[in-house]
Enzyme design. Structure first.
Site, mmCIF file in Angstrom:
data_model
loop_
_atom_site.group_PDB
_atom_site.id
_atom_site.type_symbol
_atom_site.label_atom_id
_atom_site.label_comp_id
_atom_site.label_asym_id
_atom_site.label_seq_id
_atom_site.Cartn_x
_atom_site.Cartn_y
_atom_site.Cartn_z
ATOM 1 N N HIS A 1 0.832 -1.204 0.000
ATOM 2 C CA HIS A 1 0.000 0.000 0.000
ATOM 3 C C HIS A 1 0.867 1.254 0.000
ATOM 4 O O HIS A 1 2.070 1.216 0.274
ATOM 5 C CB HIS A 1 -0.916 0.008 1.224
ATOM 6 C CG HIS A 1 -0.167 -0.111 2.517
ATOM 7 N ND1 HIS A 1 0.538 0.930 3.078
ATOM 8 C CD2 HIS A 1 0.011 -1.161 3.351
ATOM 9 C CE1 HIS A 1 1.108 0.541 4.197
ATOM 10 N NE2 HIS A 1 0.811 -0.732 4.391
ATOM 11 N N ASP B 1 3.850 -4.542 3.731
ATOM 12 C CA ASP B 1 5.309 -4.669 3.732
ATOM 13 C C ASP B 1 5.742 -6.064 4.170
ATOM 14 O O ASP B 1 6.708 -6.625 3.635
ATOM 15 C CB ASP B 1 5.958 -3.598 4.614
ATOM 16 C CG ASP B 1 5.348 -3.490 6.007
ATOM 17 O OD1 ASP B 1 4.433 -4.277 6.337
ATOM 18 O OD2 ASP B 1 5.783 -2.605 6.768
#
Length: 417
Positions: free
Chosen positions: A51, A333
Site C-alpha cells: 500500500h 510490507d
C-alpha cells in the site's frame, strides 16, 4: 481462506501435463532479455504491491514526536482522480466480511483527527502513479491488456484492510482512468482469520507464538543489537534498558510516515536514520519473517499459501483454466518482504510504500515457459536460474519448498511457546 486447490499441486503437475508442455528448456543468451525477444509472448502478469503512504500505526516512543499533527482535513478523503466506483466482495462471491482489525484502527485517532494506519492523499497519489506505470508498460507499450478494465482480464485481490483496499482502487484509477470502467469494479477479499496474503499472526497460533518468542529472545540472534539499542536510547534521551525490543520499528514507522508527508523531523533523529533503519530492519526480519534457524518453516506458514496460489495461477493459465491476463494483489510490507526472502532476493531494505513485486509468465515459440521476476521495476535473477528469465521448472523447484498441506492445521501448532 478457501482451501487452496491441490489440482495444480506442482509435484504432480509435471506428470499430468509434462508430456504436453516443455517446462525446463534452457534459454540462450540472446533470449534472456525478454523485452527484446520477439519469440517470447507474455501470457500472465501477477503483481503484489505494498500500500501507499499512510498514517502511523504505533504510538510515539519519545517526547520529540508526540506533538506531530496528522491533519485529517489535509490528509484524509479520496483524491478526485482516484475516486472510482468499486465493490469489495468475499472470495466466495458474498458481501465484504467484517474486519475487526480495521474497525479497531479506525477507532484510534491521532492528533489532528486522522485514524491510525490509513492511506493518505500522498499514499493515494503514489498508488495512482504505480497504476500509470503499469498502464504505460502493459497497455501502451505491450498492448497486453485492454484500455478499459475488463473483469475477464483483470483480477483484483486485497486484504480486508482499508489502506490496501484504497491502494488497489488508486492503482486501477491510474491504469484505466476514471472513464475506463463499465460499472463498479469488483475486488476480492477474505475473512481476516483466514487471510494468507500476509503473515497472519493475529489468528495463526503458530505465528503468534513465534512472534512472542522472538520479541523476547530474538535480540540475542541479532548481531550488534545491544550496541545499537544503547545508541538509540542515547538519541532519545532514554535508558536503553527501558526500551522495548521493537522500539526501532515503532520509531521508524512514525519517521518514515513523516518523511513521506514532508514533515519536519527532529534533528537528533534525522541525523541517525541509518542507525534506526538498520536496527528496525533486523528486528523486523526476526519478528515478522522468523529467526534464521526456523525461517523456512516460518515462511511456509507466513506466506507459503500465497506463494502457492500465485504459482498455481501460472499453471492454470497454461492449461486454459484461467481467463485472467493480469492479477493484482494489494498487500503489506510484511507480504513483500516475506516473498522476497522466499525467493532469496531480499536486499535487506524495508519495502517502500508502493513497492511492487511482479511475476511475468512468458511462452516461447517452442511452447516452453519462463518466469521473470521484477522488484521495483528491476529484473531479478533467482537462485538456480542463469538469467532473469527463469525456466518454469526451476521456478517451481525454488518456491515449492514453501508449500504446506494444511495452513489451518499448522496454525494450530503451539510450537514456539
Amino acid at each position: 481462506m478457501a482451501t487452496v486447490s491441490r489440482i495444480f499441486r506442482l509435484s504432480t503437475f509435471s506428470l499430468a501435463a509434462g508430456g504436453i508442455l516443455n517446462l525446463s528448456k534452457d534459454i540462450t543468451d540472446s533470449s534472456r532479455k525478454s523485452s527484446e525477444n520477439s519469440n517470447l509472448e507474455l501470457v500472465l502478469v501477477q503483481i503484489a504491491f505494498r500500500h501507499g503512504a499512510r498514517t502511523p500505526i504505533f504510538q510515539a516512543p519519545c517526547k520529540e514526536l508526540e506533538p506531530v499533527t496528522w491533519n485529517a482535513e489535509l490528509l484524509m478523503g479520496a483524491l478526485p482522480h482516484t475516486d472510482i466506483n468499486y465493490e469489495l466482495k468475499h472470495l466466495s462471491g458474498g458481501p465484504k466480511p467484517f474486519s475487526k482489525y480495521d474497525d479497531c484502527q479506525m477507532r484510534k485517532v491521532l492528533k489532528g483527527g486522522s485514524p491510525v494506519g490509513q492511506l493518505t492523499k500522498v499514499g493515494q497519489q503514489q498508488m495512482y502513479e504505480l497504476g500509470k506505470k503499469c498502464a504505460k508498460l502493459y497497455i501502451d507499450d505491450l498492448k497486453f491488456v485492454q484500455e478499459t478494465c475488463n473483469p475477464q482480464e483483470i483480477f483484483i485481490r486485497t486484504s480486508n484492510i482499508q489502506r490496501t483496499v484504497d491502494s488497489a482502487r488508486c492503482v486501477l484509477a491510474g491504469m484505466f482512468g476514471k472513464e475506463g470502467f463499465k460499472g463498479p469494479v469488483t475486488m476480492h477479499t477474505e475473512d481476516e482469520e483466514r487471510e494468507v496474503l500476509y503473515p497472519n499472526m493475529n489468528y495463526c497460533r503458530f505465528l503468534k507464538n513465534w512472534v512472542k518468542y522472538t520479541v523476547a529472545h530474538g535480540k540475542d540472534e541479532i548481531e550488534g543489537f545491544n550496541t545499537r539499542q544503547k545508541q538509540i536510547g542515547e538519541i532519545l534521551n532514554l535508558n536503553y534498558k527501558d526500551l522495548k525490543p521493537a522500539v526501532s520499528v515503532h520509531l521508524r514507522d512514525i519517521v518514515v510516515a513523516m518523511l513521506a508527508h514532508n514533515m519536519e523531523i527532529p534533528q537528533n533523529i534525522l541525523q541517525n536514520l541509518t542507525l534506526i533503519e538498520e536496527q528496525a530492519v533486523q528486528v523486523f526480519l526476526v519478528t515478522q519473517c522468523g529467526m534464521e534457524n526456523i525461517r523456512r518453516e516460518y515462511l511456509s506458514v507466513a506466506i507459503g499459501v500465497f506463494l502457492e496460489e500465485m504459482t498455481d495461477n501460472l499453471f492454470k493459465k497454461i492449461v486454459g483454466q484461467s481467463p485472467y491476463k493480469m492479477m493484482l494483489y494489494s498487500v503489506h510490507d510484511t507480504s513483500v518482504a516475506a516473498l522476497l526472502l522466499a525467493l532469496d532476493i531480499f536486499d535487506n531494505k524495508w519495502p517502500d510504500f508502493a513497492a511492487d513485486l511482479a511475476f511475468e509468465l512468458y511462452r516461447d515459440k517452442d511452447n516452453c515457459y519462463f518466469v521473470r521476476v521484477l522488484y521495483q521495476g528491476e529484473e531479478k535473477t533467482l537462485p538456480g536460474c542463469s538469467g532473469p528469465l527463469c525456466p518454469l521448472e526451476k521456478f517451481k523447484e525454488l518456491v515449492s519448498k514453501y508449500f504446506i498441506d494444511s495452513w489451518e492445521d499448522k496454525c494450530q501448532e503451539t510450537k514456539g511457546n
